[in-house]
Design an enzyme around this catalytic site. Structure first.
Site, PDB file in Angstrom:
ATOM      1  N   GLU A 326     -43.577 -31.940  65.734  1.00 30.36           N
ATOM      2  CA  GLU A 326     -43.265 -33.065  64.914  1.00 30.36           C
ATOM      3  C   GLU A 326     -42.697 -34.197  65.763  1.00 30.36           C
ATOM      4  O   GLU A 326     -41.827 -34.079  66.638  1.00 30.36           O
ATOM      5  CB  GLU A 326     -42.016 -32.491  63.905  1.00 30.36           C
ATOM      6  CG  GLU A 326     -41.493 -33.631  63.316  1.00 30.36           C
ATOM      7  CD  GLU A 326     -42.314 -34.547  62.090  1.00 30.36           C
ATOM      8  OE1 GLU A 326     -42.035 -35.866  62.345  1.00 30.36           O
ATOM      9  OE2 GLU A 326     -43.126 -33.870  61.576  1.00 30.36           O
ATOM     10  N   CYS A 406     -53.574 -35.273  52.097  1.00 29.14           N
ATOM     11  CA  CYS A 406     -53.267 -36.173  51.035  1.00 29.14           C
ATOM     12  C   CYS A 406     -54.141 -37.110  50.539  1.00 29.14           C
ATOM     13  O   CYS A 406     -53.874 -37.927  49.783  1.00 29.14           O
ATOM     14  CB  CYS A 406     -51.704 -36.428  51.063  1.00 29.14           C
ATOM     15  SG  CYS A 406     -51.316 -37.511  52.565  1.00 29.14           S
TER      16      CYS A 406
END
Length: 453
Positions: A326, A406
């Site tokens: 991340e 998404c």
């Protein structure tokens, strides 16, 4: 005097025939494509043209519904309904005028169309709602009306101190009387907010049930020409030591707790983290019917605070080896704590493209062999992983890839690149994590076409 056709502000009557990616609907006027919001396929609507600058298509806004679809309903957000002036309609609920089950049918159409046109993929796909127990695949009618699900809400403050959402497709603040998509406690706090400094105000409702108010005035986000990231450890004299964005809150998925900054990323829908964990777990279980190889290595890319790394660990058991990657150092710090029960888990800070390039060069032969038996789970931003990251993942030759997306078009493009690199999609599921908006989530599993020699 009538405004000439082909000019902005001209009025036309339009027959709407389809839905397009991005929450707009499609019609043709004298052979030209026209995109409009606030409509439905099968309707005839009166449209004011707003953008006629392109030869291939125009854009407009619906002023009146002349012939309504049977799937049209009173808008779930009264101030966004079609009888309100377009410039006063708040954004964020662009499917709120559509019956809920038909919203999912339209999202399924957009998802399958994107997969076919941009990914060359034709396979059975569904779009399921979510509930307190995760993915809701029941055929029985539900009492859920698709409201009250947002546990995160961003509002804006303009130069006059007005607080509210932006009007749809604009950066103009409009004041509203309610927030029907927000959880009740979020809505209550949002409507009680006084005027503030220009910028943004984020409202966050974590698992403890107490709403956090996170002001993000413009002068705190711009300093010395640099934009500061509110969710990360912004190191600048303008950043206060007691930054409410960095308060550590707890979120829960089942019996598991996750530490996350109040201003950090967590799923917006109150049941989304549970549903996505369930679905990713199902996909991995189908790919590994005998369980994860205890000697394998797994990657969780764009890993946030370790949600999917923990799912891998729960499947694989205490010996699971997983690396969560991340770019936000605060999220990585929390991921390290959230994954502490697995001795073979670690969280690393880095941009995924750069991290993959370095790891691919520096990894030992043993780790490369372990990854070849393992899985990569990735949850990239709306723009998708992109060709560079997809190629880097494929070059590492993991056995299985689970892609959480998404954006249907970004997913389809990345799946096409994966296919060129030797991976085939075996399962794709859609989730309706954003009722009354056009957004749809999807989880796809890809399997390596040929075993590595």
């Amino acid at each position: 005097m009538a405004i000439p056709l082909g000019s902005s502000d001209a009025l036309i009557d339009l027959d709407v025939t389809d839905v397009a990616h991005g929450g707009v609907f499609v019609g043709r006027h004298e052979g030209r494509v026209v995109f409009v919001p606030d409509a439905l396929p099968g309707e005839r609507v009166r449209v004011r043209l707003t953008d006629v600058g392109k030869a291939s298509f125009w854009r407009g806004e619906v002023l009146e519904v002349l012939d309504a679809s049977p799937h049209r309903r009173r808008h779930v957000w009264r101030q966004a309904d079609v009888d309100v002036a377009p410039e006063q309609r708040p954004g964020g609920a662009d499917f709120g005028h559509i019956e809920l089950s038909h919203q999912r049918a339209l999202k399924l159409h957009v998802l399958t169309d994107a997969l076919q046109r941009f990914g060359g993929i034709t396979m059975p796909v569904t779009v399921a709602p979510v509930g307190a127990d995760g993915v809701d695949r029941s055929a029985a009618p539900t009492d859920d009306d698709g409201t009250g699900w947002r546990t995160r809400l961003s509002l804006h403050v303009d130069a006059e101190g007005r607080v509210g959402p932006y009007a749809a497709r604009s950066h103009r603040v409009v004041t509203v009387e309610d927030h029907p998509l927000a959880a009740p406690d979020i809505e209550r706090v949002a409507l009680e907010l006084p005027s503030g400094e220009p910028g943004r105000i984020d409202l966050v409702l974590p698992a403890d049930g107490r709403v956090r108010i996170l002001p993000r005035p413009e002068h705190h986000h711009r300093a010395g020409g640099r934009r500061l990231r509110g969710g990360s450890a912004a190191k600048h004299p303008a950043a206060k030591n007691s930054n409410p964005m960095r308060e550590v809150v707890t979120e829960r998925v089942g019996e598991r707790e996750f530490r996350v900054d109040a201003g950090g990323f967590w799923q917006v829908h109150r049941f989304a983290a549970n549903a996505l964990t369930q679905l990713v777990t199902e996909h991995l279980g189908q790919a590994y019917p005998d369980g994860l190889d205890p000697e394998a290595l797994h990657l969780d890319l764009y890993g946030g605070v370790g949600l999917f790394a923990a799912a891998l660990g729960d499947i694989g058991g205490p010996r699971t080896r997983v690396i969560s990657v991340e770019s936000d150092s605060r999220a990585t710090e929390h991921a390290g704590e959230n994954l502490a029960e697995w001795a073979g888990a670690r969280a690393e800070t880095g941009r995924v493209d750069r991290w993959l390039a370095h790891w691919g060069k520096d990894a030992s032969a043993k780790d490369l062999a372990r990854l070849a038996q393992g899985a990569v789970v990735l949850d990239p931003p709306r723009s998708g992983a992109g060709g560079e990251v997809v190629s880097a993942i494929a070059a590492l030759a993991p056995q299985t890839i689970v892609y959480v997306a998404c954006d249907p078009v970004a997913l389809a493009r990345d799946l096409a690149t994966f296919r060129e690199a030797g991976y085939t999609a075996s399962r794709i599921d859609g989730l309706d994590l954003f009722p009354h908006s056009h957004h749809v989530e999807a989880v796809a599993t890809l399997n390596r076409d040929q075993p590595q020699r």
